[in-house]
Design a protein around this motif. Structure first.
Motif, short mmCIF file in Angstrom:
data_model
loop_
_atom_site.label_atom_id
_atom_site.label_comp_id
_atom_site.label_asym_id
_atom_site.label_seq_id
_atom_site.Cartn_x
_atom_site.Cartn_y
_atom_site.Cartn_z
N PHE A 1 0.78 -1.06 -0.06
CA PHE A 1 -0.18 0.07 0.00
C PHE A 1 0.77 1.21 0.11
O PHE A 1 1.99 1.22 0.63
N HIS A 2 0.25 2.51 -0.53
CA HIS A 2 0.86 3.58 -0.55
C HIS A 2 0.39 4.60 0.61
O HIS A 2 -0.79 5.02 0.63
N LEU A 3 1.28 4.99 1.51
CA LEU A 3 0.89 5.72 2.44
C LEU A 3 1.11 7.25 2.10
O LEU A 3 2.32 7.56 1.78
N VAL A 4 0.08 8.07 1.83
CA VAL A 4 0.27 9.25 1.35
C VAL A 4 0.84 10.29 2.16
O VAL A 4 0.55 10.23 3.41
N ASP A 5 1.84 10.73 1.88
CA ASP A 5 2.50 11.96 2.49
C ASP A 5 1.53 13.04 3.00
O ASP A 5 0.37 13.44 2.42
N ARG A 6 1.67 13.87 4.11
CA ARG A 6 0.84 14.77 4.51
C ARG A 6 0.92 16.00 3.50
O ARG A 6 1.74 16.15 2.77
N SER A 7 -0.30 16.44 3.13
CA SER A 7 -0.52 17.31 2.13
C SER A 7 -1.69 18.55 2.79
O SER A 7 -2.49 18.31 3.29
N PRO A 8 -1.12 19.75 2.29
CA PRO A 8 -2.08 20.80 2.52
C PRO A 8 -3.47 21.13 1.57
O PRO A 8 -4.34 21.71 2.09
N TRP A 9 -3.26 20.42 0.63
CA TRP A 9 -4.27 20.48 -0.42
C TRP A 9 -5.73 20.17 -0.08
O TRP A 9 -6.80 20.89 -0.55
N PRO A 10 -5.90 19.22 0.86
CA PRO A 10 -7.60 19.22 1.21
C PRO A 10 -8.21 19.97 1.92
O PRO A 10 -9.08 20.50 1.66
N PHE A 11 -7.03 20.59 2.69
CA PHE A 11 -7.67 21.71 3.69
C PHE A 11 -7.90 23.12 2.72
O PHE A 11 -8.93 23.80 2.72
N PHE A 12 -6.79 23.35 1.81
CA PHE A 12 -6.85 24.53 1.23
C PHE A 12 -8.18 24.51 -0.09
O PHE A 12 -8.93 25.36 -0.32
N MET A 13 -8.44 23.23 -0.53
CA MET A 13 -9.57 22.84 -1.45
C MET A 13 -10.97 23.17 -0.90
O MET A 13 -11.66 23.69 -1.34
N SER A 14 -10.93 22.63 0.32
CA SER A 14 -12.25 22.84 1.11
C SER A 14 -12.52 24.39 1.46
O SER A 14 -13.66 24.73 1.31
N ASP B 1 0.81 16.59 -7.58
CA ASP B 1 1.65 15.44 -6.72
C ASP B 1 0.97 14.35 -6.91
O ASP B 1 1.80 13.45 -6.78
N VAL B 2 -0.30 13.96 -7.29
CA VAL B 2 -0.61 12.82 -7.76
C VAL B 2 0.22 11.96 -9.09
O VAL B 2 0.69 11.04 -9.02
N ILE B 3 0.41 12.87 -9.92
CA ILE B 3 1.11 12.62 -11.16
C ILE B 3 2.48 12.42 -10.86
O ILE B 3 3.12 11.19 -11.17
N ARG B 4 3.21 13.10 -9.71
CA ARG B 4 4.50 12.81 -9.35
C ARG B 4 4.70 11.46 -8.69
O ARG B 4 5.48 10.79 -8.93
N GLU B 5 3.68 11.26 -7.79
CA GLU B 5 3.62 9.88 -7.16
C GLU B 5 3.48 8.57 -8.12
O GLU B 5 4.24 7.82 -7.70
N SER B 6 2.81 8.96 -8.99
CA SER B 6 2.55 7.47 -9.82
C SER B 6 3.55 7.60 -10.88
O SER B 6 3.81 6.29 -11.15
N THR B 7 3.88 8.51 -11.75
CA THR B 7 4.54 8.47 -12.62
C THR B 7 6.07 8.33 -12.40
O THR B 7 6.83 7.61 -13.00
N PHE B 8 6.67 9.27 -11.67
CA PHE B 8 7.90 9.42 -11.12
C PHE B 8 8.42 8.56 -9.87
O PHE B 8 9.78 8.44 -9.92
N GLN B 9 7.62 8.38 -8.98
CA GLN B 9 7.89 7.76 -7.68
C GLN B 9 7.60 6.35 -7.70
O GLN B 9 8.09 5.54 -6.75
#
Length: 260
Positions: free
Chosen positions: A2-15, A56-64
């Motif tokens: 499984f992929h443990l997602v890094d802490r991200s500010p975007w859910p808070f900023f999006m809401s 961030d999602v593209i970086r996690e999937s494509t490059f990492q």
């Protein structure tokens, strides 16, 4: 694994951005001072959050390489549930439409369409839009199949034609609104019509943006024939808006306006 997602500010900023945009829309519609500015700030904040979060999602999937087969299954399930929630969202508005159309009240003179109410011709612009959207669904499917079988030139043209058809559809929708013989405030007929078609147009705009981003990623070689989950999600979403429009055309434009 499984992929443990890094802490991200975007859910808070999006809401927060969604709250600002919704508040600004309410203030603007009620002509509160500076309401329009809050609406614009909220919209630009939403677009920025989308850009950063998707990046961030593209970086996690494509490059990492964090999107393993188990993660992919989870993302697919999540996107299917998202589309299901969108189905129920439109179901609520169709319910309001059929409730008014099948059981008209005294405010509609007990008939649908109301007396002296000039409706749209379903076999003019709406029929053209239907053909355009169905063809765009075929073109994006052609792009996907071409990409899977390494026909990159055909896939490129499939993307281009889909983007063209989607833009053409939205342009025709705007022209239809400009020349519409009724407004949002013209009884439940106008409100249900503009809610259904307007929200569908918003979803088409989101789907078109989704496809444009996939096209950019395709040109930059982010996808492979076996790993292109974002592209698949864009196709699913585009077919969803296709199906919703078919229901809109049949029930709102043809049956609802008495054009049959």
């Amino acid at each position: 694994m499984f992929h443990l997602v890094d802490r991200s500010p975007w859910p808070f900023f999006m809401s927060s951005s969604l709250f600002i945009a919704a508040s600004g829309m309410l203030w603007y519609m009620n002509r509160v001072q500076f309401g329009g500015y809050f609406l614009l700030v909220g919209i630009f904040a939403i677009l920025f959050c989308m850009y950063a979060w998707w990046g961030d999602v593209i970086r996690e999937s494509t490059f990492q390489g964090n999107h393993t087969s188990i993660v992919v299954k989870g993302l697919q399930l999540g996107f299917k549930l998202f589309i299901l929630s969108e189905v129920m969202f439109f179901f609520g508005f169709f319910w309001a439409f059929f409730s008014a159309a099948l059981s008209p009240t005294i405010w509609l003179s007990y008939c649908w369409m109301p007396e002296d109410f000039f409706s749209m011709d379903a076999f003019g612009t709406p029929l053209l839009n239907t053909i355009i959207l169905v063809v765009s669904g075929a073109s994006i499917t052609w792009a996907h199949r071409s990409f899977k079988y390494f026909r990159d030139n055909d896939a490129w043209w499939g993307f281009v034609w889909t983007i063209f058809f989607g833009t053409f559809f939205l342009t025709m929708q705007v022209l239809e609104y400009i020349n519409a013989p009724f407004t949002f405030s013209d009884s439940v007929v106008g409100s249900t019509f503009y809610c259904l078609t307007g929200l569908h147009g918003l979803h088409v705009s989101v789907g078109l943006l989704f496809i444009i981003i996939c096209f950019i990623r395709f040109v930059r070689y982010h996808f492979t024939a076996k790993r292109h989950l974002g592209f698949i999600f864009a196709i699913w979403y585009w077919h969803f808006v296709d199906v919703v429009w078919l229901f809109l055309f049949i029930f709102v434009y043809v049956w609802g306006s008495g054009s049959y």
